[in-house]
Design an enzyme around this catalytic site. Structure first.
Site, PDB file in Angstrom:
ATOM      1  N   LEU A   1       0.794  -1.232   0.000  1.00  0.00           N
ATOM      2  CA  LEU A   1       0.000   0.000   0.000  1.00  0.00           C
ATOM      3  C   LEU A   1       0.826   1.282   0.000  1.00  0.00           C
ATOM      4  CD1 LEU A   1      -2.836  -1.092   2.473  1.00  0.00           C
ATOM      5  CD2 LEU A   1      -2.695  -1.471   0.002  1.00  0.00           C
ATOM      6  N   CYS A   2       2.161   1.183  -0.050  1.00  0.00           N
ATOM      7  CA  CYS A   2       2.994   2.377  -0.175  1.00  0.00           C
ATOM      8  C   CYS A   2       2.937   2.887  -1.612  1.00  0.00           C
ATOM      9  CB  CYS A   2       4.452   2.062   0.160  1.00  0.00           C
ATOM     10  SG  CYS A   2       4.874   2.326   1.868  1.00  0.00           S
ATOM     11  N   HIS A   3       2.945   4.200  -1.747  1.00  0.00           N
ATOM     12  CA  HIS A   3       2.968   4.802  -3.073  1.00  0.00           C
ATOM     13  C   HIS A   3       4.372   4.725  -3.664  1.00  0.00           C
ATOM     14  CE1 HIS A   3      -0.602   6.706  -1.295  1.00  0.00           C
ATOM     15  NE2 HIS A   3      -1.050   6.734  -2.537  1.00  0.00           N
TER      16      HIS A   3
ATOM     17  N   ASP B   1      24.496  -9.067   6.859  1.00  0.00           N
ATOM     18  CA  ASP B   1      24.756 -10.080   5.845  1.00  0.00           C
ATOM     19  C   ASP B   1      26.241 -10.165   5.500  1.00  0.00           C
ATOM     20  OD1 ASP B   1      24.031 -12.039   3.813  1.00  0.00           O
ATOM     21  OD2 ASP B   1      24.449 -10.435   2.362  1.00  0.00           O
TER      22      ASP B   1
ATOM     23  N   MET C   1       8.414   6.106   5.306  1.00  0.00           N
ATOM     24  CA  MET C   1       8.671   4.687   5.088  1.00  0.00           C
ATOM     25  C   MET C   1       9.941   4.468   4.284  1.00  0.00           C
ATOM     26  SD  MET C   1       6.493   3.365   6.950  1.00  0.00           S
ATOM     27  CE  MET C   1       7.135   1.746   6.640  1.00  0.00           C
ATOM     28  N   GLU C   2      10.238   5.374   3.377  1.00  0.00           N
ATOM     29  CA  GLU C   2      11.462   5.260   2.584  1.00  0.00           C
ATOM     30  C   GLU C   2      12.696   5.438   3.469  1.00  0.00           C
ATOM     31  OE1 GLU C   2       8.183   5.483  -0.110  1.00  0.00           O
ATOM     32  OE2 GLU C   2       8.641   6.658   1.670  1.00  0.00           O
TER      33      GLU C   2
END
Length: 160
Positions: free
Chosen positions: A75-77, A128, A113-114
């Site tokens: 749902l993120c643009h 990692d 969010m980014e």
């Protein structure tokens, strides 16, 4: 209580419609910390890690992650980011790397969010690349530090 914007009147998930929102300058900053053995940090700082410059790879991974956030978070643009910065610095404790990210754009929705995704993926990339020498690393303190722009204005996190 504030209504959740990602739910419609029936309670079903939806992408928020930002069509009618004005494009404004928006910026968000986030952070993450990865704790590790002092020997691991020393190996990274001294450039002696067998996999090369792990900080450079983590920086690139964070930038790439910010650009792909819409593919990772439902749902993120999809956003047209104009700037992504990922800074990694050895922690003052001698056993961690502190990551700070900043994302900017001129658009109709925020970039929190980014920035959070960039910080998270940079930390995961460090894990990692270093797991062969230190499986006990711990990623934590992933949080939004600041956001600017949009209807809700300027917000700054409290000091931890």
């Amino acid at each position: 209580m504030t209504r959740l914007t990602h739910l419609d009147d029936k309670g079903e998930a939806r992408m928020v419609d930002v069509t009618d929102k004005a494009a404004t300058e928006r910026e968000a900053r986030a952070e993450a910390t990865i704790r590790m053995a002092p020997e691991t940090l020393n190996m990274i700082v001294e450039g002696e890690h067998p996999k090369g410059d792990v900080l450079a790879v983590a920086r690139i991974a964070g930038i790439m992650a910010a650009k792909k956030t819409h593919d990772l978070i439902p749902l993120c643009h999809s956003l047209n980011l104009t700037s992504v910065k990922v800074e990694l610095a050895p922690g003052e404790d001698g056993a961690s790397v502190h990551i700070v990210t900043r994302c900017k754009l001129s658009g109709q929705t925020g970039v929190e969010m980014e920035a959070l995704t960039a910080a998270s993926v940079a930390a995961l990339t460090l894990y990692d690349m270093c797991k062969a020498v230190d499986r006990g690393m711990e990623i934590g303190s992933v949080r939004l530090l600041e956001k600017k722009g949009g209807r809700s204005g300027h917000w700054v996190a409290d000091k931890p």
